[in-house]
Design an enzyme around this catalytic site. Structure first.
Site, short mmCIF file in Angstrom:
data_model
loop_
_atom_site.label_atom_id
_atom_site.label_comp_id
_atom_site.label_asym_id
_atom_site.label_seq_id
_atom_site.Cartn_x
_atom_site.Cartn_y
_atom_site.Cartn_z
N LYS A 1 29.12 4.82 -40.88
CA LYS A 1 28.29 5.84 -40.98
C LYS A 1 26.98 5.76 -40.61
O LYS A 1 26.03 6.34 -39.96
CB LYS A 1 28.56 6.58 -42.45
CG LYS A 1 30.01 7.14 -42.59
CD LYS A 1 30.11 7.90 -44.00
CE LYS A 1 31.42 8.44 -44.23
NZ LYS A 1 31.42 9.19 -45.09
N ASP B 1 29.91 16.58 -45.23
CA ASP B 1 30.34 16.48 -46.62
C ASP B 1 29.96 17.56 -47.40
O ASP B 1 30.52 18.12 -48.43
CB ASP B 1 30.02 15.07 -47.17
CG ASP B 1 31.15 14.15 -47.04
OD1 ASP B 1 31.98 14.45 -46.37
OD2 ASP B 1 30.57 12.83 -46.99
P1 NAP Z 1 29.68 5.27 -52.17
O1 NAP Z 1 28.32 5.48 -51.26
O2 NAP Z 1 30.16 3.80 -51.99
O3 NAP Z 1 29.08 5.58 -53.71
C1 NAP Z 1 29.81 5.24 -54.49
C2 NAP Z 1 29.29 5.85 -56.01
O4 NAP Z 1 30.17 5.34 -56.90
C3 NAP Z 1 28.07 5.17 -56.35
O5 NAP Z 1 27.02 6.22 -57.13
C4 NAP Z 1 28.33 4.06 -57.24
O6 NAP Z 1 27.22 3.62 -58.27
C5 NAP Z 1 29.43 4.60 -58.12
N1 NAP Z 1 30.42 3.61 -58.54
C6 NAP Z 1 31.30 2.71 -58.02
N2 NAP Z 1 32.10 2.06 -58.85
C7 NAP Z 1 31.57 2.04 -60.02
C8 NAP Z 1 31.63 1.69 -61.28
N3 NAP Z 1 32.67 0.63 -61.49
N4 NAP Z 1 30.94 2.01 -62.24
C9 NAP Z 1 29.91 3.14 -62.29
N5 NAP Z 1 29.80 3.82 -61.08
C10 NAP Z 1 30.31 3.23 -59.97
O7 NAP Z 1 30.92 6.24 -51.95
P2 NAP Z 1 30.85 7.72 -51.49
O8 NAP Z 1 31.09 7.88 -49.92
O9 NAP Z 1 29.62 8.35 -52.04
O10 NAP Z 1 32.14 8.28 -51.95
C11 NAP Z 1 32.27 8.29 -53.46
C12 NAP Z 1 33.72 8.99 -53.69
O11 NAP Z 1 33.80 10.16 -53.17
C13 NAP Z 1 34.75 8.06 -53.21
O12 NAP Z 1 35.88 7.90 -54.30
C14 NAP Z 1 35.22 9.04 -51.99
O13 NAP Z 1 36.67 8.51 -51.77
C15 NAP Z 1 34.84 10.24 -52.46
N6 NAP Z 1 34.95 11.26 -51.44
C16 NAP Z 1 35.60 12.40 -51.24
C17 NAP Z 1 35.33 13.13 -50.32
C18 NAP Z 1 36.12 14.57 -50.32
O14 NAP Z 1 36.23 15.06 -49.11
N7 NAP Z 1 36.80 14.92 -51.35
C19 NAP Z 1 34.37 13.08 -49.42
C20 NAP Z 1 33.59 12.11 -49.38
C21 NAP Z 1 33.68 11.18 -50.62
P3 NAP Z 1 26.43 2.39 -57.93
O15 NAP Z 1 25.17 3.20 -56.94
O16 NAP Z 1 25.89 2.18 -59.28
O17 NAP Z 1 26.94 1.38 -57.27
#
Ligand code: NAP
Length: 277
Positions: free
Chosen positions: A66, A102
């Site tokens: 991205k 998104d």
């Molecule tokens: P990302 O940039 O990797 O961010 C992940 C987030 O989750 C961060 O805030 C991270 O906190 C937190 N996190 C991960 N593991 C953790 C843990 N063990 N304990 C506490 N916090 C934790 O990912 P993203 O792209 O934002 O996506 C996040 C989620 O949304 C994913 O599951 C993705 O599949 C989903 N998603 C869904 C859609 C949809 O269309 N429904 C669209 C986009 C994403 P830290 O900053 O502390 O690491």
């Protein structure tokens, strides 16, 4: 000539985008194609520079490309610039343009499932400060939600987001959730917690007022622990599958020239795919 689009990522085999776009191509009777395109880390810039030569009119971009895609563009929308990352790319002449859809998908899902949900916006709590959380905070700010508390494991990431997006966005700690939830109109899980294969998400759901709306962008499983706990308290909930479908709409429209519709039939196809994996 048949129009072709793709999704680039590494790995990309898990992507459900082909299912969504192929459904729309068939149901609208458009002669087009949407395929998965594995692109190794570090190779996205070159792939995008050759997009037209490879026969594509555009693409979706998923992890880990991205940010690299953002850097390879000739122009980017304001939301794409704010996030410094894009998930949707298209060609205008020979120029590569990109955006992040998104936030749009997030709002459209709630608009569809709970009409009027943002008519009187109040305080919101967003869990997470990653790419998706950032897009959601941007969108909620556009709809007038304030203050927006961004609660994240890594506080510094939430603080950066708050600094970038302005005075009504506040970084906060997990420990403060009971207090923050007490007058929240909306709670969003935008972390990967609660997703199949990830650690569970624990939230003091009892602190929310009875009118609060709860949504989870994790959609595997479809009914997350957070949503189940909220429902058992009688709160209105919205799952994350609608966001996945709605975020795909703008890309399809750019590439294939028709605005597709999110239908119950498409949702059923995705649910079947989630249950089969
Ligand atoms: P990302 O940039 O990797 O961010 C992940 C987030 O989750 C961060 O805030 C991270 O906190 C937190 N996190 C991960 N593991 C953790 C843990 N063990 N304990 C506490 N916090 C934790 O990912 P993203 O792209 O934002 O996506 C996040 C989620 O949304 C994913 O599951 C993705 O599949 C989903 N998603 C869904 C859609 C949809 O269309 N429904 C669209 C986009 C994403 P830290 O900053 O502390 O690491």
């Amino acid at each position: 000539m048949m129009r072709r689009a793709c999704v680039i990522g590494w790995p990309v085999s898990h992507s459900r985008s082909p299912l969504i776009h192929t459904y729309w191509l068939r149901s609208l009777g458009i002669e087009g194609e949407y395929v998965r395109q594995p692109v190794e880390p570090g190779a996205a810039g070159r792939f995008l520079a050759e997009l037209r030569e490879r026969g594509f009119v555009g693409c979706n971009v998923t992890i880990p490309h991205k940010e690299a895609a953002f850097a390879a563009l000739d122009d980017v929308t304001p939301i794409g610039r704010a996030l410094a990352g894009v998930n949707t790319v298209w060609l205008e002449g020979s120029r590569l343009i990109g955006t992040s859809t998104d936030g749009e998908g997030f709002l459209a899902n709630l608009d569809e499932r709970t009409p009027g949900w943002s008519a009187a916006p109040g305080p919101a709590v967003v869990l997470g400060a990653g790419g998706a959380a950032k897009a959601i905070v941007w969108s909620l700010r556009e709809r007038g939600f304030a203050p927006i508390a961004v609660v994240n494991r890594s506080l510094s990431r939430a603080e950066d987001l708050a600094k970038q997006f302005g005075p009504f966005i506040r970084a906060d700690r997990w420990e403060r959730l009971p207090e923050l939830l007490r007058n929240a109109a909306l709670l969003v899980n935008a972390t990967s917690l609660g997703m199949a294969g990830q650690p569970p998400l624990s939230v003091p759901i009892e602190a929310l007022p009875a009118h609060a709306l709860v949504t989870d962008i994790v959609y595997t499983p479809l009914s997350t622990d957070l949503l189940r706990a909220a429902r058992s308290r009688g709160l209105v909930t919205v799952d994350g599958l609608g966001m996945l479908m709605h975020q795909a709409v703008p890309g399809f429209e750019r590439w294939f020239g028709r605005r597709p519709t999110v239908t119950d039939e498409l949702r059923a196809l995705l649910v079947a795919d989630i249950e089969a994996r």
